[in-house]
Design an enzyme around this catalytic site. Structure first.
Site, PDB file in Angstrom:
ATOM      1  N   GLU A   1       6.217   6.603   8.089  1.00  0.00           N
ATOM      2  CA  GLU A   1       4.760   5.230   8.977  1.00  0.00           C
ATOM      3  C   GLU A   1       4.396   5.567   7.326  1.00  0.00           C
ATOM      4  OE1 GLU A   1       1.135   4.707  10.835  1.00  0.00           O
ATOM      5  OE2 GLU A   1       2.625   6.377  11.584  1.00  0.00           O
TER       6      GLU A   1
ATOM      7  N   ASP B   1      -9.019   4.911  12.457  1.00  0.00           N
ATOM      8  CA  ASP B   1      -8.921   6.551  11.585  1.00  0.00           C
ATOM      9  C   ASP B   1      -9.858   7.021  11.647  1.00  0.00           C
ATOM     10  OD1 ASP B   1      -5.534   6.018  10.774  1.00  0.00           O
ATOM     11  OD2 ASP B   1      -6.466   4.111  10.259  1.00  0.00           O
TER      12      ASP B   1
END
Length: 259
Positions: free
Chosen positions: A35, A46
């Site tokens: 990824e 995140d």
């Protein structure tokens, strides 16, 4: 993805494009999927580790086109599936069709747009289908049954199960809630399910695979290594060591599951 796999996440351009390519090659040996995150200035999903990696990449003048170039170079040596991870804003600004076709030409197998809700993804899904680009959607432990089914049906590569509430980042262990979520998804979903957020050890991978996951997604633990060791041979060694540990954990979990 018949056997459970390690999905290894890197931020493209952290600390530079050449290093990202080397890191991808290092992780390839133990990864079933890579990824590749496209750096973004406001990565709301995140944690601090990946936010800092985005800042490092962007401060070096990293552009989206460079992610495609890195992938093209990687494709000269590897057929390992690569999923590009991004946010909706860069895709929208580039034009959805334009972004998807460029990603396809570069060799991407699928896309994750973290902040694009399923109910707003109709046009995006049509374009991806037209260009044979895979899609991955996310579900959290509190996702209702019907929404879980819809997300599963919309995810052609795998459904990304968020292990816990909050943002990405390493943690010590997983709560029963995570295991219950995997079991629920296993019953509900027809496609592959991979678990992410907080996985950093072989024992984590082992327990999640044992519960029924088809893969584990590991990001912050790899990005932490890059933060510490930068563009160096030591970084490559440490990345390979962790990937091997996680891979071995996956194998153990799969063995336990099939006993």
């Amino acid at each position: 993805m018949n056997k459970p796999v390690l999905v290894s996440f890197l931020v493209s351009g952290d600390p530079n494009a050449d290093a990202t390519l080397k890191f991808m090659k290092a992780l390839d040996k133990y990864s079933g999927v890579i990824e590749l995150g496209i750096p973004f200035s406001d990565p709301v999903a995140d944690g601090a580790t990946i936010q800092a990696a985005d800042v490092r990449a962007l401060s070096n003048g990293f552009k989206i086109a460079k992610s495609f170039e890195i992938l093209k170079e990687f494709r000269k040596e590897s057929n390992t599936p690569v999923i590009l991870m991004t946010y909706y804003n860069p895709v929208y600004n580039r034009g959805i069709e334009n972004f998807v076709t460029q990603a396809k030409e570069a060799g991407a197998n699928g896309l994750i747009i973290v902040d694009l809700p399923l109910q707003e993804a109709t046009e995006y899904r049509k374009i991806c289908k037209k260009h044979e680009m895979g899609t991955v959607f996310l579900s959290a432990p509190n996702t209702p049954e019907e929404r879980l089914k819809m997300s599963d049906e919309a995810s052609t590569e795998f459904l990304y199960l968020i292990s816990t509430f909050g943002i990405t980042g390493a943690r010590e262990s997983f709560e029963q809630m995570t295991f219950d979520f995997i079991k629920r998804a296993r019953k509900t979903c027809k496609g592959k399910i991979c678990v992410g957020f907080g996985i950093s050890k072989g024992t984590h991978a082992e327990s999640l695979i044992e519960q029924g996951a088809d893969g584990v997604i590991v990001g912050s633990a790899f990005v932490d290594i890059i933060k510490t060791y930068g563009d160096s041979n030591e970084a490559i060694t440490k990345l390979e060591e962790l990937a091997k540990e996680l891979h071995n954990g996956i194998e153990k979990g799969f063995e336990k599951r099939n006993k």
